[in-house]
Design a protein around this motif. Structure first.
Motif, PDB file in Angstrom:
ATOM      1  N   ARG A  56       0.853  -1.327   0.124  1.00 26.98           N
ATOM      2  CA  ARG A  56      -0.068  -0.013  -0.128  1.00 26.98           C
ATOM      3  C   ARG A  56       0.804   1.125  -0.006  1.00 26.98           C
ATOM      4  N   GLU A  57       1.991   1.103   0.662  1.00 30.06           N
ATOM      5  CA  GLU A  57       2.818   2.621   0.954  1.00 30.06           C
ATOM      6  C   GLU A  57       3.440   2.522  -0.623  1.00 30.06           C
ATOM      7  N   ILE A  58       3.981   1.569  -1.073  1.00 29.68           N
ATOM      8  CA  ILE A  58       4.620   1.545  -2.409  1.00 29.68           C
ATOM      9  C   ILE A  58       3.666   1.988  -3.212  1.00 29.68           C
ATOM     10  N   ASN A  59       2.485   1.605  -3.510  1.00 31.49           N
ATOM     11  CA  ASN A  59       1.501   2.054  -4.546  1.00 31.49           C
ATOM     12  C   ASN A  59       1.114   3.590  -4.282  1.00 31.49           C
ATOM     13  N   ARG A  60       1.043   4.036  -2.854  1.00 31.04           N
ATOM     14  CA  ARG A  60       0.910   5.407  -2.653  1.00 31.04           C
ATOM     15  C   ARG A  60       2.090   6.227  -3.178  1.00 31.04           C
ATOM     16  N   VAL A  61       3.014   6.009  -2.932  1.00 34.70           N
ATOM     17  CA  VAL A  61       4.339   6.765  -3.356  1.00 34.70           C
ATOM     18  C   VAL A  61       4.342   6.900  -4.952  1.00 34.70           C
ATOM     19  N   ARG A  62       3.977   5.502  -5.526  1.00 41.53           N
ATOM     20  CA  ARG A  62       4.185   5.257  -7.025  1.00 41.53           C
ATOM     21  C   ARG A  62       2.961   6.306  -7.576  1.00 41.53           C
ATOM     22  N   GLU A  63       1.745   6.280  -7.019  1.00 38.57           N
ATOM     23  CA  GLU A  63       0.848   7.251  -7.631  1.00 38.57           C
ATOM     24  C   GLU A  63       1.422   8.683  -7.664  1.00 38.57           C
ATOM     25  N   GLU A  64       1.888   9.003  -6.269  1.00 38.40           N
ATOM     26  CA  GLU A  64       2.438  10.616  -6.336  1.00 38.40           C
ATOM     27  C   GLU A  64       3.360  10.606  -7.230  1.00 38.40           C
ATOM     28  N   VAL A  65       4.377   9.549  -7.332  1.00 42.36           N
ATOM     29  CA  VAL A  65       5.408  10.079  -8.492  1.00 42.36           C
ATOM     30  C   VAL A  65       4.638  10.056  -9.833  1.00 42.36           C
ATOM     31  N   TRP A  66       3.699   9.111 -10.209  1.00 45.28           N
ATOM     32  CA  TRP A  66       3.291   9.254 -11.350  1.00 45.28           C
ATOM     33  C   TRP A  66       2.044  10.562 -11.641  1.00 45.28           C
ATOM     34  N   GLY A  67       1.909  10.987 -10.649  1.00 49.03           N
ATOM     35  CA  GLY A  67       1.109  12.426 -10.600  1.00 49.03           C
ATOM     36  C   GLY A  67       1.955  13.545 -10.679  1.00 49.03           C
ATOM     37  N   VAL A  68       3.082  13.633 -10.046  1.00 46.59           N
ATOM     38  CA  VAL A  68       4.127  14.475 -10.440  1.00 46.59           C
ATOM     39  C   VAL A  68       4.611  14.468 -11.946  1.00 46.59           C
TER      40      VAL A  68
END
Length: 495
Positions: free
Chosen positions: A221-233
């Motif tokens: 879940r943490e990795i997916n959250r960080v990944r979503e933030e990265v892809w959002g940026v």
């Protein structure tokens, strides 16, 4: 690891199949469809504006670049997160496992008491919330302890523990496909496995490898959250850059379109001017030919008038002088002879002028015959010799050019006769690569440098000036080469 070997074998099989597929020729129908699609895509692309084409190309290139960058960052973040969790878990488990493996430094197996203690440890509520399975590996690949008792004292390949035996903490978040992971697969929960070296407390030597499986729910879940933030940026940055580039290129595209419109209008204006110039040139050529025809008619009329007027009157004067001479004294006879001689010379001059102005019929003769005719008439009139050096000349030529050449050669020969006594008179003519060159030369003393300038009396050399105007009116080039050994009058026409 075993799974890496398996994956490598599958990759080799896939590569071999792909190579075979590339060697097989594509069906004809597929080739035709691909060609039609490419043609359709090119046609649609040409209809798009430059800014749209640029944005599409930039979106593809920038999108691919950002995709690889975002994917790389995501993989690095995932690797860092898993490694960080593995380091923390390894330190946590070392505290629990190392006291029970100290006996492995002296014996190859764990005692029953140590195994019971480990069983109680794995059954504790606090540990089971995170750790679902534990294994202890001996350096030869034998599992000396496992939550799954079925694989205890079973030896497996060393691929799993090779890096851990070197003192590294190894973690893996992939699917558990090895033979020793049967128990973990049956749990049906996401796990990540951690290998940690276990050392002798006295010597610090690695005597075993501890492997434990931790639940990966929170980590994923943490990795997916960080990944979503990265892809959002990354997505926001890509969209911002594309938007900025679109407006910049769109502005440049508008400027280009304005310039294209201006150039198109200018091209239309130039085309109109070119057509107008062509019409004017045609009218000028027509006027020149008409002027040449009218000029020849005028010269013929003047020649006829001289022959029918002054020549006839001079002839009548000579006849009357003969009648008067019969009744005159000796003194009067001498005066009459003087008058008769002057009248005879005047009659001869008028007749010569009349013959020179009267142009023979040259419409049906070739250029070679025309040059032979003008040379022959000059020889008959002056009693001098004219040499002809003629190359291969065109058989047909327009009448205005024939008239111009006849008058050009006639006047040049007259000048050679008057100023060089007819010495070394030569007519040279050649036709090379669509260019006709005519030259009339003599061996006289040459011309003065100011021959074409005004003389002291204010009169010009009308003959040479007339030749220049006549040649240039037909688009030809006129030139004079003169030195102490002779003069050459030249004309050049592009047919």
């Amino acid at each position: 690891m075993a799974k890496n070997a398996k994956a490598e074998s599958e990759n080799q099989t896939f590569t071999a199949r792909q190579a075979e597929a590339q060697d097989e020729p594509a069906p004809v129908g597929d080739v035709n469809r691909n060609g039609l699609w490419r043609t359709w895509i090119r046609g649609r692309a040409r209809k798009l504006s430059h800014s749209t084409q640029f944005v599409i190309a930039a979106a593809v290139i920038l999108g691919l670049t950002m995709f690889f960058v975002g994917n790389l960052v995501s993989v690095r973040i995932e690797s860092a997160a898993v490694h960080s969790a593995a380091e923390a878990g390894a330190q946590y488990m070392d505290t629990f496992l190392e006291p029970f493996v100290q006996e492995l430094s002296q014996d190859n197996t764990l005692s029953a008491a140590s195994i019971q203690s480990l069983d109680r440890l794995t059954e504790s509520r606090s540990l089971k919330q995170h750790i679902v399975s534990i294994k202890i590996w001996r350096a030869d690949g034998t599992v000396v302890y496992s939550t799954n008792k079925d694989i205890t004292n079973v030896q497996f390949p060393l691929d799993e523990i090779t890096e851990a035996l070197k003192g590294k903490v190894v973690t893996d978040l992939q699917e558990l496909t090895q033979d020793e992971n049967v128990f973990e697969r049956q749990l049906n929960v996401p796990l990540y496995e951690i290998y940690a070296p276990l050392r002798d407390s006295r010597s610090g030597k690695i005597i075993a490898v501890g492997e434990f499986y931790e639940k990966a729910d929170s980590l994923r879940r943490e990795i997916n959250r960080v990944r979503e933030e990265v892809w959002g940026v990354v997505g926001a940055a890509t969209l911002a850059m594309l938007t900025l580039l679109f407006f910049i290129v769109r502005r440049g595209d508008k400027i280009i379109q304005q310039q294209q419109v201006a150039l198109h209008l200018r091209l239309i204006e130039q085309t109109r001017l070119h057509i107008s110039n062509a019409e004017l040139q045609h009218k000028m050529a027509t006027a020149t030919q008409e002027f040449s025809r009218v000029n020849e008619l005028t010269l013929r009329r003047i020649g006829a008038d001289l022959h029918d007027g002054p020549a006839q009157l001079l002839t009548l004067i000579l006849i009357r002088l003969d009648d008067v001479a019969e009744n005159c004294t000796a003194v009067d006879q001498e005066s009459l002879e003087t008058i008769r001689a002057a009248a005879t010379d005047a009659l001869r001059e008028v007749r010569d002028l009349s013959r020179g102005l009267a142009l023979p019929e040259i419409n049906d003769v070739s250029l070679v015959e025309e040059l032979q005719l003008v040379a022959q008439r000059h020889e008959q009139r002056t009693g001098t010799k004219v040499t002809l050096t003629l190359g291969q000349l065109p058989k047909a030529a327009p009448l205005p050019l024939k008239l111009c050449l006849y008058r050009f050669v006639q006047e040049a020969l007259n000048n050679a006769y008057r100023h060089a006594n007819g010495e070394g008179q030569v007519i040279l003519a050649k036709y090379i690569d669509g260019v006709l060159n005519i030259s009339v030369r003599d061996s006289g003393p040459g011309m003065a440098a100011d021959a074409m300038q005004l003389e002291k009396s204010g009169r010009t050399r009308l003959g040479l000036a007339g030749l220049r105007y006549r040649v240039e009116s037909l688009g030809g080039l006129f030139s004079i080469d003169s030195c102490d050994t002779g003069t050459s009058v030249n004309a050049q026409f592009k047919l």
